[in-house]
Design an enzyme around this catalytic site. Structure first.
Site, mmCIF file in Angstrom:
data_model
loop_
_atom_site.group_PDB
_atom_site.id
_atom_site.type_symbol
_atom_site.label_atom_id
_atom_site.label_comp_id
_atom_site.label_asym_id
_atom_site.label_seq_id
_atom_site.Cartn_x
_atom_site.Cartn_y
_atom_site.Cartn_z
ATOM 1 N N LYS A 173 0.842 -1.200 0.000
ATOM 2 C CA LYS A 173 0.000 0.000 0.000
ATOM 3 C C LYS A 173 0.877 1.249 0.000
ATOM 4 C CE LYS A 173 -3.953 1.981 2.535
ATOM 5 N NZ LYS A 173 -4.828 1.833 3.729
ATOM 6 N N SER A 194 -9.755 -0.293 6.966
ATOM 7 C CA SER A 194 -9.223 -0.237 5.600
ATOM 8 C C SER A 194 -8.504 -1.479 5.094
ATOM 9 C CB SER A 194 -8.299 0.964 5.448
ATOM 10 O OG SER A 194 -9.069 2.127 5.446
ATOM 11 N N SER A 238 -9.795 2.165 2.772
ATOM 12 C CA SER A 238 -8.931 2.926 1.881
ATOM 13 C C SER A 238 -7.968 2.047 1.077
ATOM 14 C CB SER A 238 -8.115 3.929 2.700
ATOM 15 O OG SER A 238 -7.234 3.236 3.584
HETATM 16 N N1 GLN Z 1 -12.988 4.331 6.107
HETATM 17 C C1 GLN Z 1 -12.434 4.760 7.336
HETATM 18 C C2 GLN Z 1 -12.078 6.211 7.234
HETATM 19 O O1 GLN Z 1 -12.381 6.801 6.283
HETATM 20 C C3 GLN Z 1 -11.239 3.928 7.689
HETATM 21 C C4 GLN Z 1 -10.009 4.316 7.000
HETATM 22 C C5 GLN Z 1 -8.827 3.468 7.339
HETATM 23 O O2 GLN Z 1 -8.943 2.425 7.986
HETATM 24 N N2 GLN Z 1 -7.674 3.934 6.934
HETATM 25 O O3 GLN Z 1 -11.496 6.770 8.105
#
Ligand code: GLN
Length: 498
Positions: A81, A180, A156
């Site tokens: 990532k 994410s 994400s």
């Molecule tokens: N979707 C969640 C957010 O927008 C989690 C994001 C993540 O785990 N990086 O914060």
């Protein structure tokens, strides 16, 4: 076409390389070819490091030829990532503000996978600074779900999950601040694990919210996830929050999945209203299988989970607004207006205005507000108290159950644009995953079949107490084996139609 070389699990690939049935170079080339064939449709990668990958593969082959021992994942291709640093390679975090930045060092996770002989293929797409649940917030355009190119791959870490689901990589690394790793795994039919907070080093992980962030494995099987987990986990003196204790025996647990006599708690607050019918159905069937395998299934209540989303969306923006202050046009990447006519302060403002997308700006504003004097106690302070109540709910539930389960995400993959204009609707995707981040406890998502109404993957979440990550694999391994026996593996056998 998904050739046999691509379809193999990471464990099988490593075994074949160690046995000399195939070279690491052949495996790497097959994956690079696959990326060449499908990534213009999927867009999982922001950067493919062809030269670096080939060099790592050759090094594994040389090592084998010299008769030296190979680790359990040597020669297996992995996607990283783009929020983790990799020496000399672009690291953008899906943001324009980091465009052109090439870090001079490896994250600990990056170094550990390299040391294990894992071949890093490149960097994967993500929502900007890991804020989002669909990868639509990437400044470089969205990643598409291999199961249906008109749908989101989750976020994400949509790029990492999609790369694994599309057979572009055997393994990937994601990061999970609120879901994410787990939510993209759920909607792409893959396995994703958020380890215990502090179980995997955050050194070199560009911080979103430091008290919540955790890197972890993405894979197609529970055993593959465990093998990668073991490589990246363990104490690191470079991260002050890293836990100095032995890594739980995740690989052994995955190999010997067994739920006989285990107490499995169904979290009452994480199902029902708001959950898609087919998601509920597959979830209930999987729980039935666990019961059939000899687990004791009970219902538990975690009443404060209802406030998890609200607390998270104060704590996360507060920490993010502070972490993102370092992107000041002076130190990294983009610089706008540096033409002699603007002051340093103006250059900073111009750069941040151009470099950050809407979702990032929204959270910086909320976080700065929540931390400002006069509001700190009312917002940030209150949210921290709710966080404690959520951790207490977990502790009480783990008195009665060895692990907790829920659907990972309320729905299957949704269509592009469906939730983009409504931040609340987007945030709700993580309603089931966020509690574990707030409590620092580990969680896994694994595929439990396709929803009857849309034919898309459904994920089941397993949660365990801190430093009991092995329980995730023990339950996940048993459930996966039973599901494969019953229906065939949702992704290994019914590969996405790419
Ligand atoms: N979707 C969640 C957010 O927008 C989690 C994001 C993540 O785990 N990086 O914060």
């Amino acid at each position: 076409m998904v050739t046999d070389l691509l379809r193999r699990t990471a464990a099988q690939t490593a075994e074949a390389i160690a046995a000399g049935d195939v070279s690491a170079l052949e495996v790497t080339n097959a994956h690079l070819d696959r990326i060449g064939a499908v990534d213009s449709s999927v867009h999982a990668f922001l950067h493919v490091d062809t030269e670096g990958a080939l060099a790592s593969a050759r090094a594994v082959d040389d090592r084998r030829a010299a008769g030296r021992a190979l680790g359990p994942l040597a020669g297996v291709p992995l996607a990283l990532k783009d929020v983790l640093t990799m020496r000399g390679a672009p690291t953008t975090c899906g943001s324009r503000i980091l465009e052109g930045w090439r870090p001079p060092y490896d994250a600990t996770v990056t170094r550990r996978v390299r040391d294990a002989g894992v071949v890093i293929l490149g960097k994967t797409n993500m929502d900007e600074f890991a804020m989002g649940s669909s990868t639509e917030h990437s400044a470089y355009g969205p990643t598409r779900n291999p199961w249906d190119l008109e749908r989101i791959p989750g976020g994400s870490g949509g790029g990492s999950a999609a790369a694994v689901a599309a057979y572009e990589a055997s393994l990937a690394i994601g990061t999970d601040t609120g879901g994410s790793i787990r939510q993209p795994a759920a909607v792409t039919g893959t396995v994703g694990v958020k380890p215990t907070y502090g179980g995997v080093s955050r050194y070199g992980l560009v911080a979103l919210a430091s008290s919540l962030d955790q890197a972890g494995p993405c894979a197609r099987t529970v055993l593959d996830a465990a093998l990668l987990h073991e490589v990246i986990a363990g104490h690191d003196p470079m991260d002050s929050t890293s836990i100095d204790a032995p890594v739980p025996g995740v690989v052994a647990a995955a190999r010997h999945g067994d739920v006989r006599g285990m107490r499995i708690g169904l979290v009452k607050e994480l199902s029902g209203e708001g959950y898609q019918a087919g998601v509920e159905q597959r979830f209930r069937e999987a729980v039935g299988i666990l019961e059939h395998l000899g687990a004791d299934v009970i219902e538990v209540s975690c009443p404060h989970f209802d406030y998890a989303l609200a607390a998270y969306y104060l704590i996360l923006p507060a920490e993010a607004s502070s972490n993102l202050a370092k992107f000041d046009a002076m130190r990294y990447g983009l610089r706008v207006g540096d033409d002699g006519a603007h002051s340093a302060e103006q250059v900073m403002a111009l750069t941040r205005a151009r470099g950050f997308g809407d979702e990032v700006v929204r959270r910086i504003i909320i976080g700065t507000y929540a931390l400002s004097s006069g509001y700190y106690d009312a917002y940030y302070g209150q949210a921290q108290k709710v966080r404690r109540l959520i951790a207490d709910d977990f502790a009480a539930a783990f008195e009665r159950a060895d692990v907790l389960v829920s659907p990972t995400a309320p729905t299957t993959a949704f269509r592009f644009g469906e939730k983009l204009e409504d931040p609340m609707a987007m945030y709700l995707n993580d309603v089931a995953t966020i509690p574990a981040n707030l409590a620092g406890t580990p969680g896994m998502s694994l595929p439990v079949g396709l929803a009857p109404e849309d034919g898309l993957p459904v994920g089941l979440q397993i949660m365990a107490p801190a430093m009991a990550d092995d329980r995730l694999y023990r339950v996940g391994g048993a459930l996966e084996a039973a599901l494969v026996e019953r229906w065939g593996h949702p992704i290994l056998e019914e590969a996405p139609p790419l």
